[in-house]
Write a protein that holds these residues in place. Structure first.
Motif, PDB file in Angstrom:
ATOM      1  N   ASN A  36     -12.620  -9.204  -2.073  1.00  0.00           N
ATOM      2  CA  ASN A  36     -13.354  -9.561  -0.862  1.00  0.00           C
ATOM      3  C   ASN A  36     -12.476  -9.136   0.313  1.00  0.00           C
ATOM      4  N   PHE A  37     -12.739  -7.944   0.819  1.00  0.00           N
ATOM      5  CA  PHE A  37     -11.852  -7.337   1.813  1.00  0.00           C
ATOM      6  C   PHE A  37     -11.677  -8.218   3.040  1.00  0.00           C
ATOM      7  N   ILE A  38     -12.772  -8.658   3.639  1.00  0.00           N
ATOM      8  CA  ILE A  38     -12.684  -9.477   4.852  1.00  0.00           C
ATOM      9  C   ILE A  38     -12.062 -10.826   4.532  1.00  0.00           C
ATOM     10  N   GLY A  39     -12.439 -11.411   3.429  1.00  0.00           N
ATOM     11  CA  GLY A  39     -11.853 -12.696   3.030  1.00  0.00           C
ATOM     12  C   GLY A  39     -10.348 -12.603   2.831  1.00  0.00           C
ATOM     13  N   ASP A  40      -9.900 -11.554   2.174  1.00  0.00           N
ATOM     14  CA  ASP A  40      -8.459 -11.348   1.986  1.00  0.00           C
ATOM     15  C   ASP A  40      -7.758 -11.110   3.315  1.00  0.00           C
ATOM     16  N   TRP A  41      -8.442 -10.408   4.203  1.00  0.00           N
ATOM     17  CA  TRP A  41      -7.849 -10.031   5.489  1.00  0.00           C
ATOM     18  C   TRP A  41      -7.557 -11.250   6.353  1.00  0.00           C
ATOM     19  N   VAL A  42      -8.501 -12.191   6.395  1.00  0.00           N
ATOM     20  CA  VAL A  42      -8.349 -13.323   7.311  1.00  0.00           C
ATOM     21  C   VAL A  42      -8.007 -14.631   6.614  1.00  0.00           C
ATOM     22  N   SER A  50      -1.998 -14.125  11.776  1.00  0.00           N
ATOM     23  CA  SER A  50      -1.272 -13.702  12.979  1.00  0.00           C
ATOM     24  C   SER A  50      -1.294 -12.186  13.101  1.00  0.00           C
ATOM     25  N   LEU A  51      -1.033 -11.508  12.007  1.00  0.00           N
ATOM     26  CA  LEU A  51      -1.067 -10.048  12.001  1.00  0.00           C
ATOM     27  C   LEU A  51      -2.478  -9.546  12.298  1.00  0.00           C
ATOM     28  N   THR A  52      -3.486 -10.216  11.766  1.00  0.00           N
ATOM     29  CA  THR A  52      -4.870  -9.844  12.012  1.00  0.00           C
ATOM     30  C   THR A  52      -5.201  -9.924  13.494  1.00  0.00           C
TER      31      THR A  52
END
Length: 113
Positions: A36-42, A50-52
């Protein structure tokens, strides 16, 4: 083909290529692993969040710069860099824009023959 390619424009182009290859390596890995790209990202903790936020603010500021600077220099279809960043990565499109901007500035300095 090398018309108006200054060392700075080439530097921006190399960074664009590194950004494209680097991000798409991990994007491909995420697709292969059915992540889950977005889920992993945020959703991976405060450090990743913080990086996001950091990268999101830079991408918004860079997009504003693309719009304003391209308009100032008369660069056509600059909106494509912003749209492409959603399909590739801002790490690719922003340095690519900077390379094309440098070429435009160099062409403006060279007298027409």
């Amino acid at each position: 083909m090398t018309k108006h390619w200054t060392p700075l424009a080439i530097t921006w182009l190399v960074l664009a290529i590194v950004g494209l290859v680097g991000t798409w390596t991990f994007n491909t890995l995420a697709i292969i692993q059915s992540r889950n790209f977005i889920g992993d990202w945020v959703g991976s903790g405060p450090s990743v969040s913080s990086l996001t936020v950091d990268l999101l603010v830079v991408a918004v500021a860079g997009s504003i710069l693309i719009v304003i600077e391209s308009h100032r220099l008369g660069m056509k279809r600059a909106w494509l860099y912003i749209v492409l960043s959603g399909l590739t990565a801002f790490a690719f499109t922003f340095p690519l824009f900077l390379a094309m901007r440098e070429r435009k500035l160099t062409a403006a300095r060279v007298p027409s023959a």
